[in-house]
Design a protein around this motif. Structure first.
Motif, PDB file in Angstrom:
ATOM      1  N   ALA A 195      -2.349 -14.168   9.688  1.00  0.00           N
ATOM      2  CA  ALA A 195      -2.382 -14.264  11.149  1.00  0.00           C
ATOM      3  C   ALA A 195      -3.651 -13.676  11.752  1.00  0.00           C
ATOM      4  O   ALA A 195      -3.885 -13.829  12.951  1.00  0.00           O
ATOM      5  N   GLY A 196      -4.457 -12.981  10.951  1.00  0.00           N
ATOM      6  CA  GLY A 196      -5.704 -12.421  11.462  1.00  0.00           C
ATOM      7  C   GLY A 196      -5.602 -11.003  11.985  1.00  0.00           C
ATOM      8  O   GLY A 196      -6.439 -10.569  12.785  1.00  0.00           O
ATOM      9  N   ALA A 197      -4.582 -10.243  11.528  1.00  0.00           N
ATOM     10  CA  ALA A 197      -4.475  -8.847  11.956  1.00  0.00           C
ATOM     11  C   ALA A 197      -5.721  -8.078  11.543  1.00  0.00           C
ATOM     12  O   ALA A 197      -6.280  -8.292  10.469  1.00  0.00           O
ATOM     13  N   ALA A 198      -6.158  -7.172  12.410  1.00  0.00           N
ATOM     14  CA  ALA A 198      -7.402  -6.439  12.157  1.00  0.00           C
ATOM     15  C   ALA A 198      -7.188  -5.248  11.237  1.00  0.00           C
ATOM     16  O   ALA A 198      -8.058  -4.900  10.446  1.00  0.00           O
ATOM     17  N   LYS A 199      -6.044  -4.592  11.365  1.00  0.00           N
ATOM     18  CA  LYS A 199      -5.744  -3.414  10.558  1.00  0.00           C
ATOM     19  C   LYS A 199      -4.346  -3.598   9.988  1.00  0.00           C
ATOM     20  O   LYS A 199      -3.381  -3.800  10.728  1.00  0.00           O
ATOM     21  N   ILE A 200      -4.233  -3.537   8.658  1.00  0.00           N
ATOM     22  CA  ILE A 200      -2.957  -3.805   7.978  1.00  0.00           C
ATOM     23  C   ILE A 200      -2.674  -2.613   7.072  1.00  0.00           C
ATOM     24  O   ILE A 200      -3.374  -2.386   6.087  1.00  0.00           O
ATOM     25  N   ILE A 201      -1.634  -1.872   7.419  1.00  0.00           N
ATOM     26  CA  ILE A 201      -1.341  -0.590   6.778  1.00  0.00           C
ATOM     27  C   ILE A 201      -0.094  -0.720   5.915  1.00  0.00           C
ATOM     28  O   ILE A 201       0.977  -1.072   6.412  1.00  0.00           O
ATOM     29  N   ALA A 202      -0.232  -0.431   4.630  1.00  0.00           N
ATOM     30  CA  ALA A 202       0.886  -0.499   3.689  1.00  0.00           C
ATOM     31  C   ALA A 202       1.415   0.907   3.431  1.00  0.00           C
ATOM     32  O   ALA A 202       0.638   1.832   3.186  1.00  0.00           O
ATOM     33  N   ILE A 203       2.741   1.059   3.464  1.00  0.00           N
ATOM     34  CA  ILE A 203       3.382   2.366   3.293  1.00  0.00           C
ATOM     35  C   ILE A 203       4.433   2.260   2.205  1.00  0.00           C
ATOM     36  O   ILE A 203       5.304   1.392   2.246  1.00  0.00           O
ATOM     37  N   ASP A 204       4.363   3.158   1.208  1.00  0.00           N
ATOM     38  CA  ASP A 204       5.353   3.183   0.138  1.00  0.00           C
ATOM     39  C   ASP A 204       5.304   4.561  -0.514  1.00  0.00           C
ATOM     40  O   ASP A 204       4.417   5.380  -0.202  1.00  0.00           O
ATOM     41  N   VAL A 205       6.250   4.808  -1.417  1.00  0.00           N
ATOM     42  CA  VAL A 205       6.273   6.073  -2.150  1.00  0.00           C
ATOM     43  C   VAL A 205       5.676   5.925  -3.545  1.00  0.00           C
ATOM     44  O   VAL A 205       5.594   6.902  -4.289  1.00  0.00           O
ATOM     45  N   ASP A 206       5.250   4.711  -3.896  1.00  0.00           N
ATOM     46  CA  ASP A 206       4.797   4.405  -5.254  1.00  0.00           C
ATOM     47  C   ASP A 206       3.342   3.925  -5.191  1.00  0.00           C
ATOM     48  O   ASP A 206       3.046   2.883  -4.608  1.00  0.00           O
ATOM     49  N   THR A 265      -5.366  -3.226   4.396  1.00  0.00           N
ATOM     50  CA  THR A 265      -6.677  -2.596   4.597  1.00  0.00           C
ATOM     51  C   THR A 265      -6.605  -1.085   4.404  1.00  0.00           C
ATOM     52  O   THR A 265      -7.631  -0.438   4.151  1.00  0.00           O
ATOM     53  N   HIS A 266      -5.406  -0.518   4.542  1.00  0.00           N
ATOM     54  CA  HIS A 266      -5.186   0.914   4.367  1.00  0.00           C
ATOM     55  C   HIS A 266      -3.834   1.118   3.697  1.00  0.00           C
ATOM     56  O   HIS A 266      -2.918   0.308   3.870  1.00  0.00           O
ATOM     57  N   THR A 267      -3.701   2.207   2.938  1.00  0.00           N
ATOM     58  CA  THR A 267      -2.430   2.522   2.287  1.00  0.00           C
ATOM     59  C   THR A 267      -2.039   3.963   2.570  1.00  0.00           C
ATOM     60  O   THR A 267      -2.905   4.837   2.723  1.00  0.00           O
ATOM     61  N   ILE A 268      -0.727   4.205   2.621  1.00  0.00           N
ATOM     62  CA  ILE A 268      -0.185   5.545   2.867  1.00  0.00           C
ATOM     63  C   ILE A 268       0.942   5.787   1.879  1.00  0.00           C
ATOM     64  O   ILE A 268       1.893   4.995   1.815  1.00  0.00           O
ATOM     65  N   ASN A 269       0.850   6.866   1.110  1.00  0.00           N
ATOM     66  CA  ASN A 269       1.950   7.277   0.251  1.00  0.00           C
ATOM     67  C   ASN A 269       2.799   8.253   1.064  1.00  0.00           C
ATOM     68  O   ASN A 269       2.371   9.369   1.364  1.00  0.00           O
ATOM     69  N   SER A 270       4.023   7.826   1.425  1.00  0.00           N
ATOM     70  CA  SER A 270       4.849   8.644   2.318  1.00  0.00           C
ATOM     71  C   SER A 270       5.531   9.800   1.602  1.00  0.00           C
ATOM     72  O   SER A 270       6.235  10.583   2.238  1.00  0.00           O
ATOM     73  N   ARG A 271       5.318   9.923   0.278  1.00  0.00           N
ATOM     74  CA  ARG A 271       5.760  11.147  -0.408  1.00  0.00           C
ATOM     75  C   ARG A 271       4.825  12.300  -0.104  1.00  0.00           C
ATOM     76  O   ARG A 271       5.238  13.463  -0.095  1.00  0.00           O
ATOM     77  N   THR A 272       3.562  11.989   0.119  1.00  0.00           N
ATOM     78  CA  THR A 272       2.557  13.042   0.280  1.00  0.00           C
ATOM     79  C   THR A 272       1.999  13.126   1.696  1.00  0.00           C
ATOM     80  O   THR A 272       1.301  14.082   2.030  1.00  0.00           O
ATOM     81  N   ARG A 303      13.514  -0.757 -11.751  1.00  0.00           N
ATOM     82  CA  ARG A 303      12.494   0.269 -12.025  1.00  0.00           C
ATOM     83  C   ARG A 303      11.233   0.068 -11.199  1.00  0.00           C
ATOM     84  O   ARG A 303      10.352   0.943 -11.188  1.00  0.00           O
ATOM     85  N   GLY A 304      11.108  -1.053 -10.529  1.00  0.00           N
ATOM     86  CA  GLY A 304       9.897  -1.332  -9.763  1.00  0.00           C
ATOM     87  C   GLY A 304       8.742  -1.802 -10.605  1.00  0.00           C
ATOM     88  O   GLY A 304       7.580  -1.705 -10.190  1.00  0.00           O
ATOM     89  N   ASP A 305       9.031  -2.361 -11.791  1.00  0.00           N
ATOM     90  CA  ASP A 305       7.964  -2.795 -12.694  1.00  0.00           C
ATOM     91  C   ASP A 305       7.387  -4.157 -12.324  1.00  0.00           C
ATOM     92  O   ASP A 305       6.318  -4.519 -12.827  1.00  0.00           O
ATOM     93  N   VAL A 306       8.103  -4.922 -11.513  1.00  0.00           N
ATOM     94  CA  VAL A 306       7.684  -6.291 -11.210  1.00  0.00           C
ATOM     95  C   VAL A 306       7.843  -6.564  -9.706  1.00  0.00           C
ATOM     96  O   VAL A 306       8.655  -5.936  -9.036  1.00  0.00           O
TER      97      VAL A 306
END
Length: 361
Positions: free
Chosen positions: A202-213, A226-233, A351-354
């Protein structure tokens, strides 16, 4: 003559699935039999096996599928034998109040096949999401078949049948992400990564991914983050605000389905921003928010059912984008497996392997 084929059956809650003979009847009025060529292994199939959706065992699992129409019943004009189709679980009726108001993606009376597939002893099977596609041939309502360009490999095309479409649609249809938006996605499994891909498309300018892994966050970059955040830390709300000038994201997509992550989504959005819930909660979950915050922050709180998709509109368009090299559907296919490997695929998924194991027939 009815067809006798092999299919993956869940006989009881928590029991390992088994590969058994399935009897598929000839299609009746409004029905079609489809030769299944590939079917993705989705969390929803595991939920069925665990008794988390209904207790109507035994289940014929599988629903993210593509294949070729084998036969159609009386009155079917939308597809014919030889058509290459993606199966969907939203065969709109055209007659309910949502359809008549021009909102068929909310159809309240979607169609499934009227007849039941059975085991060899006559035991009726409950087909997962009205499809049941971990099987060599399946019986569906003809409206559950959407014709697409046959140049798209079945292992890839079939993923639009559920999880990938849910994520893409959460961004494109429900969230209405547009050029220049800031978007945050909480949960980077198959659905969440599809939402990231939709935001990128869609052309978003900033795309932030959040996960614990961290492994999933690396995958997220392949789908447009474009950016990632580990919500464990890191506190994800504060981190999103820091990345968006202190304001919060225009659209936050929650792809986990838990109260705590929904609250993070609620507070990580900008004033008058949009929260989209596409993660599926369990029946016992409840949510508590200060009503003044709901009022004072404005904007929209939305739920996304199947990405608010209309298969006849969305599937062909998305397959065309894939064939043009503009939509990375290949990235979701972690492995190709056989019908006998579904139980192992459930373990890998847990397990989150795939991102997706895909059964190829």
């Amino acid at each position: 003559m009815p067809y006798e084929v092999r299919g993956v059956i869940a006989r009881g809650k928590g029991e390992a699935v088994s590969l058994e003979t399935v009897v598929v009847p000839d299609p009746g009025p409004g029905e079609a039999v489809v030769n299944v060529q590939a079917c993705g292994v989705c969390h929803t199939d595991l939920h069925y096996r665990e008794g988390g959706i209904t207790d109507e065992f035994p289940f014929l699992l599988g629903h993210e599928a593509a294949g070729v129409v084998e036969a159609v019943g009386p009155g079917v004009t939308s597809v014919e034998p030889g058509d290459y189709v993606i199966l969907n679980w939203r065969a709109v009726c055209g007659e309910c109040r949502a359809c008549l108001r021009g909102r068929p993606w909310y159809c309240f009376n979607t169609h499934n096949a009227a007849q039941k597939m059975t085991l060899a002893d006559g035991t009726e099977l409950s087909a997962a999401l009205g499809i049941g596609a971990f099987v060599e041939k399946t019986l569906v309502a003809a409206g559950q078949c959407t014709k697409v360009d046959r140049r798209a490999e079945p292992a890839v095309a079939g993923l639009l049948g559920c999880g990938v479409m849910a994520g893409l649609g959460a961004a494109l249809n429900t969230g209405n992400v547009t050029r220049g938006d800031s978007v945050a996605v909480i949960g980077c499994g198959g659905v969440g990564n599809a939402a990231l891909l939709g935001a990128s498309l869609a052309g978003a300018a900033k795309i932030i991914a959040i996960d614990v892994d961290d492994r999933k966050l690396e995958w997220a970059r392949d789908f447009g983050a474009t950016h990632t955040i580990n919500s464990r830390t890191s506190d994800p709300v504060e981190a999103v605000r820091e990345l968006t000038g202190g304001h919060g994201a225009d659209v936050v997509i929650e792809a986990v389905g838990r109260p705590e992550t929904y609250k993070q989504a609620f507070y990580a959005r900008d004033l008058a921003g949009t929260v989209v819930l596409v993660g599926v909660p369990t029946p016992e979950m409840t949510l508590e928010l200060p009503l003044l915050d709901v009022f004072g922050r404005g904007g929209s709180l939305k739920s996304s059912w199947y990405g608010d998709c209309l298969p006849t509109r969305d599937f062909p368009m998305l397959i065309d984008l894939y064939l043009q090299g503009r939509l990375n559907l290949d990235g979701f296919v972690s492995e190709r497996i056989g019908l006998g490997d579904v139980e192992d695929a459930f373990a890998k998924m847990h397990r989150g392997d795939v991102l997706r194991s895909v059964v190829v027939l």
